[in-house]
Motif scaffolding. Structure first.
Motif, PDB file in Angstrom:
ATOM      1  N   GLU A 104       0.703  -1.422   0.047  1.00  0.00           N
ATOM      2  CA  GLU A 104      -0.604  -0.138   0.043  1.00  0.00           C
ATOM      3  C   GLU A 104       1.194   1.162   0.225  1.00  0.00           C
ATOM      4  OE1 GLU A 104      -2.558  -0.672   3.403  1.00  0.00           O
ATOM      5  OE2 GLU A 104      -3.962  -1.952   2.896  1.00  0.00           O
ATOM      6  N   THR A 105       0.651   1.804  -1.145  1.00  0.00           N
ATOM      7  CA  THR A 105       0.998   3.207  -0.609  1.00  0.00           C
ATOM      8  C   THR A 105       0.773   4.730  -1.105  1.00  0.00           C
ATOM      9  OG1 THR A 105       1.499   3.414  -3.415  1.00  0.00           O
ATOM     10  CG2 THR A 105       3.362   1.899  -2.370  1.00  0.00           C
ATOM     11  N   ILE A 106       0.497   5.886  -0.846  1.00  0.00           N
ATOM     12  CA  ILE A 106       0.281   7.107  -1.089  1.00  0.00           C
ATOM     13  C   ILE A 106       0.306   7.462  -2.528  1.00  0.00           C
ATOM     14  CG2 ILE A 106      -0.170   9.113  -0.631  1.00  0.00           C
ATOM     15  CD1 ILE A 106      -1.157   7.423   1.876  1.00  0.00           C
ATOM     16  N   SER A 107      -0.945   6.882  -3.098  1.00  0.00           N
ATOM     17  CA  SER A 107      -0.791   7.232  -4.475  1.00  0.00           C
ATOM     18  C   SER A 107      -2.144   8.300  -4.732  1.00  0.00           C
ATOM     19  CB  SER A 107      -0.566   6.172  -5.909  1.00  0.00           C
ATOM     20  OG  SER A 107      -0.593   6.736  -6.526  1.00  0.00           O
ATOM     21  N   LEU A 108      -1.848   9.412  -5.710  1.00  0.00           N
ATOM     22  CA  LEU A 108      -3.448   9.430  -6.538  1.00  0.00           C
ATOM     23  C   LEU A 108      -3.766   9.430  -7.915  1.00  0.00           C
ATOM     24  CD1 LEU A 108      -3.620  13.053  -4.449  1.00  0.00           C
ATOM     25  CD2 LEU A 108      -4.767  11.295  -3.825  1.00  0.00           C
ATOM     26  N   GLU A 109      -2.751   7.883  -8.735  1.00  0.00           N
ATOM     27  CA  GLU A 109      -2.340   7.885  -9.772  1.00  0.00           C
ATOM     28  C   GLU A 109      -3.716   7.582 -10.507  1.00  0.00           C
ATOM     29  OE1 GLU A 109       0.157   5.883 -12.708  1.00  0.00           O
ATOM     30  OE2 GLU A 109       0.469   5.160 -10.699  1.00  0.00           O
ATOM     31  N   ASN A 110      -5.110   7.030 -10.009  1.00  0.00           N
ATOM     32  CA  ASN A 110      -6.427   6.656 -10.311  1.00  0.00           C
ATOM     33  C   ASN A 110      -7.255   8.087 -10.044  1.00  0.00           C
ATOM     34  OD1 ASN A 110      -5.040   4.483 -10.852  1.00  0.00           O
ATOM     35  ND2 ASN A 110      -5.671   3.576  -8.666  1.00  0.00           N
ATOM     36  N   PHE A 111      -6.935   9.058  -9.080  1.00  0.00           N
ATOM     37  CA  PHE A 111      -7.972  10.416  -9.768  1.00  0.00           C
ATOM     38  C   PHE A 111      -7.494  11.352 -10.164  1.00  0.00           C
ATOM     39  CE2 PHE A 111      -7.706   8.161  -5.520  1.00  0.00           C
ATOM     40  CZ  PHE A 111      -9.321   7.558  -5.246  1.00  0.00           C
ATOM     41  N   ILE A 112      -7.897  11.728 -11.409  1.00  0.00           N
ATOM     42  CA  ILE A 112      -7.501  12.365 -12.452  1.00  0.00           C
ATOM     43  C   ILE A 112      -8.180  14.354 -12.494  1.00  0.00           C
ATOM     44  CG2 ILE A 112      -6.937  10.491 -14.248  1.00  0.00           C
ATOM     45  CD1 ILE A 112      -9.584  11.845 -15.885  1.00  0.00           C
ATOM     46  N   GLU A 113      -8.885  13.785 -11.239  1.00  0.00           N
ATOM     47  CA  GLU A 113      -9.968  14.875 -11.267  1.00  0.00           C
ATOM     48  C   GLU A 113      -8.724  16.427 -10.405  1.00  0.00           C
ATOM     49  OE1 GLU A 113     -11.143  12.368 -10.325  1.00  0.00           O
ATOM     50  OE2 GLU A 113     -12.913  12.167 -10.883  1.00  0.00           O
ATOM     51  N   ALA A 114      -8.223  16.962 -10.537  1.00  0.00           N
ATOM     52  CA  ALA A 114      -7.843  18.257 -10.403  1.00  0.00           C
ATOM     53  C   ALA A 114      -7.893  18.393  -8.536  1.00  0.00           C
ATOM     54  CB  ALA A 114      -7.312  19.448 -11.029  1.00  0.00           C
ATOM     55  N   GLU A 115      -9.649  18.597  -9.233  1.00  0.00           N
ATOM     56  CA  GLU A 115     -10.144  18.870  -7.560  1.00  0.00           C
ATOM     57  C   GLU A 115      -9.458  17.768  -6.434  1.00  0.00           C
ATOM     58  OE1 GLU A 115     -12.065  19.366 -10.373  1.00  0.00           O
ATOM     59  OE2 GLU A 115     -12.448  21.249 -10.930  1.00  0.00           O
ATOM     60  N   VAL A 126       2.040  24.544  -7.711  1.00  0.00           N
ATOM     61  CA  VAL A 126       0.816  23.898  -8.710  1.00  0.00           C
ATOM     62  C   VAL A 126       0.639  23.265 -10.039  1.00  0.00           C
ATOM     63  CG1 VAL A 126      -1.163  25.116  -7.836  1.00  0.00           C
ATOM     64  CG2 VAL A 126       0.297  26.446  -9.602  1.00  0.00           C
ATOM     65  N   TYR A 127       0.330  22.212 -10.741  1.00  0.00           N
ATOM     66  CA  TYR A 127       0.629  21.396 -11.561  1.00  0.00           C
ATOM     67  C   TYR A 127      -0.495  21.428 -12.216  1.00  0.00           C
ATOM     68  CZ  TYR A 127       3.102  17.756 -15.037  1.00  0.00           C
ATOM     69  OH  TYR A 127       3.538  17.660 -15.342  1.00  0.00           O
ATOM     70  N   GLY A 183       6.939  12.767  -5.612  1.00  0.00           N
ATOM     71  CA  GLY A 183       8.008  13.331  -7.003  1.00  0.00           C
ATOM     72  C   GLY A 183       7.419  13.344  -7.620  1.00  0.00           C
ATOM     73  N   THR A 184       6.462  12.604  -8.545  1.00  0.00           N
ATOM     74  CA  THR A 184       6.308  12.700 -10.055  1.00  0.00           C
ATOM     75  C   THR A 184       4.509  13.278 -10.676  1.00  0.00           C
ATOM     76  OG1 THR A 184       7.188  10.382 -10.179  1.00  0.00           O
ATOM     77  CG2 THR A 184       5.046  11.405 -11.966  1.00  0.00           C
ATOM     78  N   PRO A 185       4.794  14.666  -9.768  1.00  0.00           N
ATOM     79  CA  PRO A 185       3.491  15.552 -10.556  1.00  0.00           C
ATOM     80  C   PRO A 185       2.461  15.091 -11.251  1.00  0.00           C
ATOM     81  CG  PRO A 185       5.261  17.133 -10.759  1.00  0.00           C
ATOM     82  CD  PRO A 185       5.670  15.723 -10.098  1.00  0.00           C
ATOM     83  N   SER A 186       2.777  14.782 -12.076  1.00  0.00           N
ATOM     84  CA  SER A 186       2.134  14.415 -13.613  1.00  0.00           C
ATOM     85  C   SER A 186       1.176  13.063 -13.459  1.00  0.00           C
ATOM     86  CB  SER A 186       2.663  13.951 -14.836  1.00  0.00           C
ATOM     87  OG  SER A 186       3.437  12.796 -14.290  1.00  0.00           O
ATOM     88  N   SER A 187       1.330  12.244 -12.605  1.00  0.00           N
ATOM     89  CA  SER A 187       0.787  11.064 -12.104  1.00  0.00           C
ATOM     90  C   SER A 187       0.624  11.359 -10.654  1.00  0.00           C
ATOM     91  CB  SER A 187       1.718   9.994 -12.845  1.00  0.00           C
ATOM     92  OG  SER A 187       2.732   9.621 -11.378  1.00  0.00           O
TER      93      SER A 187
END
Length: 361
Positions: free
Chosen positions: A189-200, A226-227, A302-306
């Motif tokens: 388990e890691t903290i990742s928002l890769e599956n949430f593409i909405e900026a909000e 901000v990205y 560290g990888t803001p795009s994803s």
């Protein structure tokens, strides 16, 4: 199989020495002291350039080489922390066995040490040589320490380590070894928002994070990165046709806002409305006790795009002054025990924030 260890064959040239001595970390007094060690007395009024030319023309022995490289070291550089966890019931013996498997398989010059910190924590301390060829010759090799903390709690195993490639590689091998020891695939388990593409959704994670540090109350945001990403740009920037290239000619991908109350500023709200999301934030929190200190935190992907590779840092502490009944304006470095405690609180806040994003989006 034993480790391959041998002497270094590197011999610095006069230019290597001269370039190294020009670094801002090297002071004029350091060069005077180096010459004094060689029984060469010089006037203290000589400037750094003259002393550098003089020293680079000498024959540099091993002791001189070590003296110069130590002048160039940066032991106080703060490194961000990251963590990941696996759901597993693991004993101390199994963790130590996984560590020893890694040590036995290693063929580098790295040195390893297994430390039992407390009843639920084991640390693997690795001393290694980091090489950076973008630096001048005498600064390319640096001896570094990497401590990977393995903590057992409530059927979960947490790996806490510096956010660098060396630590991530070692941790990945440790997890593989643990899977072999346990005879089963461990769920990571890691903290990742890769599956949430909405900026909000991505900004909402940071909005919750700064307010959910246990035992602390949010005080102020001083800096925000901000990205903004466009799928066609991220997927293949080299294959944009002429029409696409014209459409994105004036495209801004990221911006940095710094100041007081950044999240309430008109500039931030304007960027946010255009689809920019927070990828990094620096904020302060006050301890929820009378006379409590103020802590400055930093968190980012560290990888803001994803929005992957989540990492964090305790930037410092502003002590509460009983005389003025206000916090000091000068920030001090956090002590190791304070960093450990605050990192755990940050991790708890990050997990709560991620759960909040999952629930809302």
């Amino acid at each position: 199989m034993g480790k391959k260890i041998g002497p270094s064959i590197y011999i610095p040239t006069d230019k290597n020495i001269y370039d190294a001595l020009q670094h801002k970390k090297v002071k004029q007094s350091d060069l005077v002291a180096l010459l004094r060690r060689r029984n060469i007395l010089v006037s203290p009024s000589l400037d750094k350039l003259e002393l550098s030319i003089m020293i680079s023309g000498l024959t540099i022995d091993y002791e001189d080489f070590i003296y110069i490289t130590k002048l160039l070291e940066n032991p106080n550089r703060k490194e961000k922390t990251t963590q990941s966890s696996v759901k597993a019931q693991v004993s101390d013996d199994e963790i130590k066995k996984a560590c020893k498997m890694l040590i036995d398989a290693d063929i580098s010059d790295d040195t390893f040490k297994i430390v039992k910190s407390d009843s639920d924590t084991i640390s693997l301390v690795v001393t290694y040589t980091d090489i950076d060829f973008t630096k001048t010759e005498l600064r390319q090799r640096a001896i570094k320490k990497c401590e990977i903390e393995i903590q057992r709690e409530n059927g979960e195993l947490t790996f806490r380590m510096p956010s660098n490639e060396k630590a991530k590689t070692i941790t990945s091998k440790l997890k593989e070894n643990l899977s072999q020891v346990k005879g089963e695939e461990l769920e990571e388990e890691t903290i990742s928002l890769e599956n949430f593409i909405e900026a909000e959704a991505r900004s909402y994670f940071f909005d919750r994070l700064i307010n959910l540090v246990p035992g602390y109350s949010f005080e102020n945001v001083s800096s925000v990165d901000v990205y903004h990403s466009i799928d066609s740009l991220d997927d293949d920037e080299d294959e944009l046709d002429e029409e696409q290239a014209g459409r994105f000619a004036g495209y801004i991908r990221k911006a940095v806002l710094a100041g007081n109350g950044v999240l309430e500023s008109a500039e931030f709200n304007q960027l946010h409305a255009r689809g920019f999301f927070i990828s990094k934030i620096v904020w302060t929190c006050d301890e929820n006790v009378t006379g409590g200190n103020r802590v400055e935190f930093e968190a980012q992907f560290g990888t803001p795009s994803s929005c992957t590779d989540f990492k964090y840092l305790v930037r410092g502490i502003y002590n509460y002054n009983d005389r003025t009944q206000e916090h000091n304006v000068t920030r001090r470095s956090a002590l190791p025990k304070e960093i450990k405690k605050l990192n755990i609180l940050l991790e708890q806040a990050a997990k709560l924030s991620f759960e909040a994003v999952e629930k809302k989006y």
